[in-house]
Design a protein around this motif. Structure first.
Motif, PDB file in Angstrom:
ATOM      1  N   ARG A   7      -3.710  -2.093 -10.220  1.00  0.00           N
ATOM      2  CA  ARG A   7      -4.153  -1.397  -9.010  1.00  0.00           C
ATOM      3  C   ARG A   7      -5.124  -2.251  -8.195  1.00  0.00           C
ATOM      4  O   ARG A   7      -5.044  -2.321  -6.964  1.00  0.00           O
ATOM      5  CB  ARG A   7      -4.806  -0.062  -9.401  1.00  0.00           C
ATOM      6  N   LEU A   8      -6.038  -2.935  -8.877  1.00  0.00           N
ATOM      7  CA  LEU A   8      -7.006  -3.787  -8.166  1.00  0.00           C
ATOM      8  C   LEU A   8      -6.310  -4.961  -7.480  1.00  0.00           C
ATOM      9  O   LEU A   8      -6.681  -5.342  -6.365  1.00  0.00           O
ATOM     10  CB  LEU A   8      -8.075  -4.295  -9.128  1.00  0.00           C
ATOM     11  N   VAL A   9      -5.314  -5.533  -8.149  1.00  0.00           N
ATOM     12  CA  VAL A   9      -4.568  -6.646  -7.544  1.00  0.00           C
ATOM     13  C   VAL A   9      -3.815  -6.145  -6.307  1.00  0.00           C
ATOM     14  O   VAL A   9      -3.844  -6.786  -5.256  1.00  0.00           O
ATOM     15  CB  VAL A   9      -3.614  -7.306  -8.562  1.00  0.00           C
ATOM     16  N   ALA A  69     -18.776   0.832  -7.517  1.00  0.00           N
ATOM     17  CA  ALA A  69     -19.873   0.327  -6.691  1.00  0.00           C
ATOM     18  C   ALA A  69     -19.480  -0.891  -5.852  1.00  0.00           C
ATOM     19  O   ALA A  69     -20.188  -1.254  -4.915  1.00  0.00           O
ATOM     20  CB  ALA A  69     -21.058  -0.024  -7.584  1.00  0.00           C
ATOM     21  N   GLU A  70     -18.365  -1.523  -6.167  1.00  0.00           N
ATOM     22  CA  GLU A  70     -17.913  -2.711  -5.440  1.00  0.00           C
ATOM     23  C   GLU A  70     -17.011  -2.305  -4.276  1.00  0.00           C
ATOM     24  O   GLU A  70     -16.293  -1.324  -4.363  1.00  0.00           O
ATOM     25  CB  GLU A  70     -17.159  -3.665  -6.370  1.00  0.00           C
ATOM     26  N   THR A  71     -17.029  -3.096  -3.210  1.00  0.00           N
ATOM     27  CA  THR A  71     -16.247  -2.752  -2.021  1.00  0.00           C
ATOM     28  C   THR A  71     -14.986  -3.591  -1.851  1.00  0.00           C
ATOM     29  O   THR A  71     -14.123  -3.229  -1.058  1.00  0.00           O
ATOM     30  CB  THR A  71     -17.110  -2.895  -0.751  1.00  0.00           C
ATOM     31  N   THR A  72     -14.875  -4.696  -2.584  1.00  0.00           N
ATOM     32  CA  THR A  72     -13.692  -5.551  -2.443  1.00  0.00           C
ATOM     33  C   THR A  72     -12.979  -5.668  -3.788  1.00  0.00           C
ATOM     34  O   THR A  72     -13.606  -5.517  -4.848  1.00  0.00           O
ATOM     35  CB  THR A  72     -14.067  -6.970  -1.971  1.00  0.00           C
ATOM     36  N   ALA A  73     -11.695  -5.963  -3.739  1.00  0.00           N
ATOM     37  CA  ALA A  73     -10.936  -6.183  -4.968  1.00  0.00           C
ATOM     38  C   ALA A  73     -11.487  -7.397  -5.709  1.00  0.00           C
ATOM     39  O   ALA A  73     -11.578  -7.389  -6.941  1.00  0.00           O
ATOM     40  CB  ALA A  73      -9.461  -6.362  -4.651  1.00  0.00           C
ATOM     41  N   THR A  74     -11.875  -8.425  -4.973  1.00  0.00           N
ATOM     42  CA  THR A  74     -12.458  -9.618  -5.580  1.00  0.00           C
ATOM     43  C   THR A  74     -13.728  -9.243  -6.349  1.00  0.00           C
ATOM     44  O   THR A  74     -13.913  -9.645  -7.499  1.00  0.00           O
ATOM     45  CB  THR A  74     -12.773 -10.680  -4.500  1.00  0.00           C
ATOM     46  N   GLY A  75     -14.595  -8.464  -5.732  1.00  0.00           N
ATOM     47  CA  GLY A  75     -15.833  -8.033  -6.379  1.00  0.00           C
ATOM     48  C   GLY A  75     -15.566  -7.184  -7.604  1.00  0.00           C
ATOM     49  O   GLY A  75     -16.252  -7.294  -8.623  1.00  0.00           O
ATOM     50  N   GLY A 100      -6.170  -5.734  -3.494  1.00  0.00           N
ATOM     51  CA  GLY A 100      -6.497  -7.030  -2.900  1.00  0.00           C
ATOM     52  C   GLY A 100      -5.361  -7.569  -2.039  1.00  0.00           C
ATOM     53  O   GLY A 100      -5.593  -8.214  -1.006  1.00  0.00           O
ATOM     54  N   GLN A 101      -4.129  -7.308  -2.439  1.00  0.00           N
ATOM     55  CA  GLN A 101      -2.976  -7.737  -1.641  1.00  0.00           C
ATOM     56  C   GLN A 101      -2.908  -6.944  -0.337  1.00  0.00           C
ATOM     57  O   GLN A 101      -2.664  -7.508   0.722  1.00  0.00           O
ATOM     58  CB  GLN A 101      -1.680  -7.556  -2.439  1.00  0.00           C
ATOM     59  N   GLU A 102      -3.139  -5.651  -0.424  1.00  0.00           N
ATOM     60  CA  GLU A 102      -3.053  -4.793   0.761  1.00  0.00           C
ATOM     61  C   GLU A 102      -4.138  -5.098   1.780  1.00  0.00           C
ATOM     62  O   GLU A 102      -3.905  -4.979   2.979  1.00  0.00           O
ATOM     63  CB  GLU A 102      -3.116  -3.316   0.349  1.00  0.00           C
ATOM     64  N   PHE A 142      -5.643 -11.222  -1.496  1.00  0.00           N
ATOM     65  CA  PHE A 142      -4.785 -11.918  -2.454  1.00  0.00           C
ATOM     66  C   PHE A 142      -3.394 -12.142  -1.877  1.00  0.00           C
ATOM     67  O   PHE A 142      -2.922 -11.378  -1.034  1.00  0.00           O
ATOM     68  CB  PHE A 142      -4.657 -11.119  -3.753  1.00  0.00           C
ATOM     69  N   LYS A 143      -2.731 -13.159  -2.410  1.00  0.00           N
ATOM     70  CA  LYS A 143      -1.360 -13.462  -2.008  1.00  0.00           C
ATOM     71  C   LYS A 143      -0.448 -12.282  -2.341  1.00  0.00           C
ATOM     72  O   LYS A 143      -0.531 -11.725  -3.433  1.00  0.00           O
ATOM     73  CB  LYS A 143      -0.842 -14.715  -2.732  1.00  0.00           C
ATOM     74  N   THR A 144       0.419 -11.944  -1.404  1.00  0.00           N
ATOM     75  CA  THR A 144       1.301 -10.787  -1.592  1.00  0.00           C
ATOM     76  C   THR A 144       2.524 -11.106  -2.433  1.00  0.00           C
ATOM     77  O   THR A 144       3.162 -10.191  -2.947  1.00  0.00           O
ATOM     78  CB  THR A 144       1.754 -10.215  -0.238  1.00  0.00           C
ATOM     79  N   GLU A 145       2.867 -12.387  -2.581  1.00  0.00           N
ATOM     80  CA  GLU A 145       4.076 -12.721  -3.346  1.00  0.00           C
ATOM     81  C   GLU A 145       3.879 -12.660  -4.863  1.00  0.00           C
ATOM     82  O   GLU A 145       4.831 -12.759  -5.626  1.00  0.00           O
ATOM     83  CB  GLU A 145       4.623 -14.107  -2.948  1.00  0.00           C
TER      84      GLU A 145
END
Length: 194
Positions: free
Chosen positions: A132-134, A74-80, A137-139, A143-146
């Motif tokens: 997968r969620l991280v 139901a959430e649209t963002t990795a943060t959510g 969020g990076q993609e 979120f930071k990609t490093e």
């Protein structure tokens, strides 16, 4: 009474009795009485106390994981999605304190290999989900990609376990989940998230 209804009654009674008495002290007679069935009926569904305990535990965890999957979808963002994971894990730990307390005995219980493997698979699935969620969020730039997504997943999973510990120790506060979420997201995003 319908077969699945009796089985569910027995599982609910098992949760109550195991929670109150612990695995070793719980008796099948008590579970049968709490379920309103005869001891023989319990054995029609479960061959041993260990099998009953394992199924009770598995059923509760599967319900929780299903609820997590629905909430994430139901959430649209990795943060959510990560925020919902934290909230629902906290809620589950709070509502299922008895189950959490029982799980602390795992090291001392003699479960079959299949159940131990199920627990390990369950842990791997959680790690894969969070990884997968991280990555998601990076993609999408949240979120930071490093950062190593697997390492972040292990930190978040460790946080889930710490939440259970805080609840069991009575040190969990209302703001705890929000504060933990802020620490995690600020670390992932590299900025303050308001």
């Amino acid at each position: 009474m319908e077969t699945s209804g009796k089985r569910e009654q027995i599982l609910a009674a098992a949760m109550e009795v195991f929670s109150r008495r612990g695995f070793h002290e719980a008796k099948m007679e008590e579970i049968a009485a709490a379920a309103g069935v005869g001891k023989g009926t319990v054995y029609e569904y479960f061959s041993s106390k260990a099998e009953l305990f394992q199924e009770m535990f598995r059923q509760n965890i599967c319900k929780h994981l299903s609820r997590l999957e629905d909430a994430i979808a139901a959430e649209t963002t990795a943060t959510g999605k990560i925020q919902r994971l934290l909230e629902l894990h906290f809620q589950f730990a709070w509502e299922a304190q008895d189950l959490t307390r029982l799980s602390l005995d795992f090291g001392h219980l003699n479960f079959n290999q299949e159940f131990r493997q199920w627990i390990l698979r369950n842990q791997r699935q959680k790690i894969e989900l969070i990884t997968r969620l991280v990555r998601e969020g990076q993609e999408n730039g949240e979120f930071k990609t490093e950062l190593n997504p697997h390492a972040v997943a292990l930190v978040i999973l460790g946080t889930f376990h710490s939440l259970f510990g805080a609840i069991m120790a009575g040190t969990a506060e209302d703001r705890l989940v929000n504060d933990i979420f802020s620490v995690i997201i600020q670390g992932l995003a590299g900025k303050t998230n308001n």
